[in-house]
Design a protein around this motif. Structure first.
Motif, PDB file in Angstrom:
ATOM      1  N   ILE A   1     -30.671  72.776 -67.811  1.00 24.43           N
ATOM      2  CA  ILE A   1     -29.581  73.558 -67.204  1.00 24.43           C
ATOM      3  C   ILE A   1     -28.785  72.691 -66.232  1.00 24.43           C
ATOM      4  N   GLU A   2     -29.513  71.905 -65.422  1.00 22.98           N
ATOM      5  CA  GLU A   2     -28.826  71.029 -64.479  1.00 22.98           C
ATOM      6  C   GLU A   2     -27.998  69.968 -65.203  1.00 22.98           C
ATOM      7  N   ASP A   3     -28.557  69.406 -66.282  1.00 19.92           N
ATOM      8  CA  ASP A   3     -27.824  68.391 -67.059  1.00 19.92           C
ATOM      9  C   ASP A   3     -26.540  68.973 -67.663  1.00 19.92           C
ATOM     10  N   THR A   4     -26.629  70.224 -68.098  1.00 21.73           N
ATOM     11  CA  THR A   4     -25.439  70.883 -68.671  1.00 21.73           C
ATOM     12  C   THR A   4     -24.360  71.047 -67.621  1.00 21.73           C
ATOM     13  N   LEU A   5     -24.764  71.396 -66.407  1.00 24.65           N
ATOM     14  CA  LEU A   5     -23.794  71.534 -65.320  1.00 24.65           C
ATOM     15  C   LEU A   5     -23.173  70.186 -64.949  1.00 24.65           C
ATOM     16  N   LEU A   6     -23.994  69.137 -64.944  1.00 26.16           N
ATOM     17  CA  LEU A   6     -23.486  67.806 -64.628  1.00 26.16           C
ATOM     18  C   LEU A   6     -22.529  67.309 -65.709  1.00 26.16           C
ATOM     19  N   ALA A   7     -22.836  67.628 -66.960  1.00 32.33           N
ATOM     20  CA  ALA A   7     -21.973  67.206 -68.060  1.00 32.33           C
ATOM     21  C   ALA A   7     -20.601  67.876 -67.985  1.00 32.33           C
ATOM     22  N   ALA A   8     -20.523  69.015 -67.315  1.00 31.49           N
ATOM     23  CA  ALA A   8     -19.251  69.718 -67.144  1.00 31.49           C
ATOM     24  C   ALA A   8     -18.524  69.265 -65.892  1.00 31.49           C
ATOM     25  N   ASP A   9     -18.965  68.126 -65.298  1.00 30.10           N
ATOM     26  CA  ASP A   9     -18.336  67.560 -64.103  1.00 30.10           C
ATOM     27  C   ASP A   9     -18.461  68.472 -62.893  1.00 30.10           C
ATOM     28  N   MET A  10     -19.564  69.212 -62.827  1.00 26.68           N
ATOM     29  CA  MET A  10     -19.764  70.104 -61.695  1.00 26.68           C
ATOM     30  C   MET A  10     -20.035  69.323 -60.416  1.00 26.68           C
ATOM     31  N   GLY A  11     -20.641  68.153 -60.557  1.00 30.75           N
ATOM     32  CA  GLY A  11     -21.043  67.376 -59.388  1.00 30.75           C
ATOM     33  C   GLY A  11     -22.522  67.614 -59.096  1.00 30.75           C
ATOM     34  N   VAL A  12     -23.175  66.617 -58.518  1.00 27.98           N
ATOM     35  CA  VAL A  12     -24.635  66.677 -58.317  1.00 27.98           C
ATOM     36  C   VAL A  12     -25.021  67.788 -57.355  1.00 27.98           C
ATOM     37  N   ALA A  13     -24.396  67.828 -56.196  1.00 25.68           N
ATOM     38  CA  ALA A  13     -24.788  68.821 -55.183  1.00 25.68           C
ATOM     39  C   ALA A  13     -24.564  70.255 -55.661  1.00 25.68           C
ATOM     40  N   PRO A  14     -23.393  70.598 -56.215  1.00 24.26           N
ATOM     41  CA  PRO A  14     -23.224  71.967 -56.702  1.00 24.26           C
ATOM     42  C   PRO A  14     -24.178  72.320 -57.838  1.00 24.26           C
ATOM     43  N   ALA A  15     -24.436  71.361 -58.734  1.00 24.84           N
ATOM     44  CA  ALA A  15     -25.335  71.642 -59.859  1.00 24.84           C
ATOM     45  C   ALA A  15     -26.742  71.969 -59.363  1.00 24.84           C
ATOM     46  N   ARG A  16     -27.225  71.206 -58.421  1.00 25.91           N
ATOM     47  CA  ARG A  16     -28.567  71.469 -57.879  1.00 25.91           C
ATOM     48  C   ARG A  16     -28.616  72.795 -57.131  1.00 25.91           C
ATOM     49  N   GLN A  17     -27.552  73.106 -56.420  1.00 25.51           N
ATOM     50  CA  GLN A  17     -27.513  74.380 -55.684  1.00 25.51           C
ATOM     51  C   GLN A  17     -27.574  75.562 -56.647  1.00 25.51           C
TER      52      GLN A  17
ATOM     53  N   GLY B   1      -7.776  71.308 -72.518  1.00 25.36           N
ATOM     54  CA  GLY B   1      -8.141  70.210 -73.408  1.00 25.36           C
ATOM     55  C   GLY B   1      -9.470  69.570 -73.075  1.00 25.36           C
ATOM     56  N   THR B   2     -10.261  70.199 -72.203  1.00 29.38           N
ATOM     57  CA  THR B   2     -11.548  69.628 -71.831  1.00 29.38           C
ATOM     58  C   THR B   2     -12.576  70.734 -71.659  1.00 29.38           C
ATOM     59  N   ALA B   3     -13.834  70.400 -71.920  1.00 33.33           N
ATOM     60  CA  ALA B   3     -14.925  71.355 -71.700  1.00 33.33           C
ATOM     61  C   ALA B   3     -15.545  71.175 -70.325  1.00 33.33           C
ATOM     62  N   LYS B   4     -14.912  70.347 -69.495  1.00 32.30           N
ATOM     63  CA  LYS B   4     -15.485  70.012 -68.192  1.00 32.30           C
ATOM     64  C   LYS B   4     -14.853  70.859 -67.092  1.00 32.30           C
ATOM     65  N   GLY B   5     -15.010  72.160 -67.200  1.00 33.68           N
ATOM     66  CA  GLY B   5     -14.441  73.064 -66.215  1.00 33.68           C
ATOM     67  C   GLY B   5     -15.076  72.955 -64.858  1.00 33.68           C
ATOM     68  N   GLY B   6     -16.224  72.288 -64.762  1.00 36.84           N
ATOM     69  CA  GLY B   6     -16.877  72.120 -63.471  1.00 36.84           C
ATOM     70  C   GLY B   6     -16.083  71.264 -62.509  1.00 36.84           C
ATOM     71  N   ILE B   7     -15.037  70.571 -62.997  1.00 33.56           N
ATOM     72  CA  ILE B   7     -14.202  69.752 -62.120  1.00 33.56           C
ATOM     73  C   ILE B   7     -13.530  70.608 -61.063  1.00 33.56           C
ATOM     74  N   VAL B   8     -13.348  71.887 -61.345  1.00 31.68           N
ATOM     75  CA  VAL B   8     -12.765  72.798 -60.341  1.00 31.68           C
ATOM     76  C   VAL B   8     -13.636  72.811 -59.089  1.00 31.68           C
ATOM     77  N   VAL B   9     -14.930  72.921 -59.292  1.00 35.62           N
ATOM     78  CA  VAL B   9     -15.866  72.952 -58.168  1.00 35.62           C
ATOM     79  C   VAL B   9     -15.903  71.605 -57.462  1.00 35.62           C
ATOM     80  N   ALA B  10     -15.978  70.526 -58.246  1.00 39.24           N
ATOM     81  CA  ALA B  10     -16.130  69.191 -57.669  1.00 39.24           C
ATOM     82  C   ALA B  10     -14.936  68.794 -56.812  1.00 39.24           C
ATOM     83  N   VAL B  11     -13.718  69.028 -57.306  1.00 37.24           N
ATOM     84  CA  VAL B  11     -12.536  68.583 -56.573  1.00 37.24           C
ATOM     85  C   VAL B  11     -12.326  69.419 -55.313  1.00 37.24           C
ATOM     86  N   GLN B  12     -12.659  70.684 -55.360  1.00 39.22           N
ATOM     87  CA  GLN B  12     -12.543  71.512 -54.160  1.00 39.22           C
ATOM     88  C   GLN B  12     -13.524  71.064 -53.086  1.00 39.22           C
TER      89      GLN B  12
END
Length: 388
Positions: free
Chosen positions: A123-139, A343-354
């Motif tokens: 689950i954590e790897d899936t979140l990281l692959a979506a560019d969620m970022g390490v800290a948010p993924a672990r949380q 055009g990307t499956a990495k929607g976690g970038i929203v969390v990371a950039v904020q």
């Protein structure tokens, strides 16, 4: 005798008159030339060579409709774009096509009968692959583990609601994502749009202008990207379609002077919002970044800058965070525009950039159409990721 003298006199006069009439070199009256139509559709009269103004006569305007002459561009029809409200919901299908893989993977993992350490690592790897970022993924993983243990048995609906709540919490439902584009006092709102080349910055300016026109705002566009003539031409095209004025300068002109003039005309024209496009700065070029700071300072001599929107390409993922950091050091970024999010499956970038900048994502680009820019809303965004 007197009769003879009279007859001879008459004959002499007739001969002299005939000679004068037949004298070579007498200029003929200039021929009349039919009226010609200009590109504006009005009739003018072509003046023959040597004619003076006194020889011309007023020409009455032609009756009936006039077809444009060859090579004349017809005046484009002013478009009325749709309002901003509900845009993200209308574009949800486009977002779902790119993000569903991410959402389905998480739901499938959380729906397993047994969630051991390996499952949580996946689950954590899936979140990281979506560019969620390490800290948010672990949380997210820690919070989900706690809730799953408390809940015990889990139905698919329970799993979806748990994941939805965690994703919305990380995206931040309490961020102020409002665009400050309202006129205040005698001054229009000033929106400065910045970003690296290739992120869709100029296109974002044009689309944002459409969004505001759709909300019944009067908009002026400032083409301060003077290094690329095509950028100014592009803005003129966007402005023409919705009836927005565009201020541009000569190629290579001082960007700060163009931005200053755009604000001045915006004040004089009493528009609601002035949107200023800046050159696509390479964040590694110190001189260009300093120039961007100059543009902002010059603009603020006339009016406060209400928004500084940083345009980022969502497909660049974590690489965009370095760009974001440098821009934030030069100008006070107030919001993020994520383009190409469809055009990307990495929607976690929203969390990371904020998390990186401490400012919210305010707009997202979900296609190449003119009305594919939408205000960002966490709920519809997460629902698109998870599907129905």
């Amino acid at each position: 005798m007197e009769f003879v003298i009279l007859a001879v006199a008459i004959v002499v006069v007739a001969v002299i008159t005939g000679a004068l009439l037949l004298r070579p070199g007498r200029r003929k009256a200039p021929p009349r030339v039919p009226p010609a139509r200009t590109s504006a559709g009005t009739a003018t009269e072509t003046r023959p060579a040597g004619a003076t103004v006194a020889e011309e006569e007023p020409v009455a305007p032609p009756q009936g409709p006039i077809e444009p002459s060859v090579g004349t561009m017809p005046i484009p029809e002013i478009e009325k774009p749709p309002p901003s409200a509900g845009r993200l919901v209308r574009l949800r299908a486009r977002l779902a096509r790119s993000q569903n893989t991410f959402g389905r993977s998480l739901l499938a993992l959380l729906s397993r009968d047994t969630l051991d350490d390996d499952a949580w690592d996946e689950i954590e790897d899936t979140l990281l692959a979506a560019d969620m970022g390490v800290a948010p993924a672990r949380q997210i993983v820690e919070d989900l583990r706690t809730k799953v243990q408390v809940l015990g048995s889990r139905t698919p609906a329970d799993v979806r609601e748990l994941l939805r709540g965690e994703l919305i919490a990380q995206i931040g439902a309490d961020w102020d994502r409002a665009l400050h584009t309202e006129r205040h006092g005698t001054r229009p709102a000033i929106v400065l749009v910045v970003g690296v080349n290739g992120t869709g910055k100029t296109t974002t300016c044009g689309k944002l202008g459409r969004v505001l026109v759709g909300d019944d705002r009067r908009v002026l566009l400032g083409a301060a990207d003077t290094f690329r003539a095509a950028a100014a031409d592009q803005l003129v095209t966007w402005g023409t379609r919705v009836g927005a004025e565009v201020v541009r300068g000569a190629e290579g002109a001082d960007p700060a002077s163009v931005a200053f003039e755009a604000v001045r005309q915006g004040i004089d024209s009493k528009v609601d919002t002035v949107i200023i496009d800046t050159a696509g700065r390479l964040h590694t070029k110190t001189g260009l970044m300093d120039e961007l700071g100059k543009v902002k300072r010059v603009v603020e001599k006339q009016a406060e800058v209400d928004e500084v929107l940083l345009v980022l390409d969502a497909t660049t993922g974590q690489n965009g965070l370095q760009q974001a950091r440098v821009f934030a050091e030069v100008v006070n970024v107030t919001g993020i525009v994520l383009t190409k999010l469809d055009g990307t499956a990495k929607g976690g970038i929203v969390v990371a950039v904020q998390r990186e900048l401490g400012v919210p994502v305010k707009l997202v680009g979900l296609g190449e159409g003119p009305d594919d820019l939408a205000p960002f809303e966490p709920g519809p965004f997460v629902d698109a990721i998870l599907g129905d």
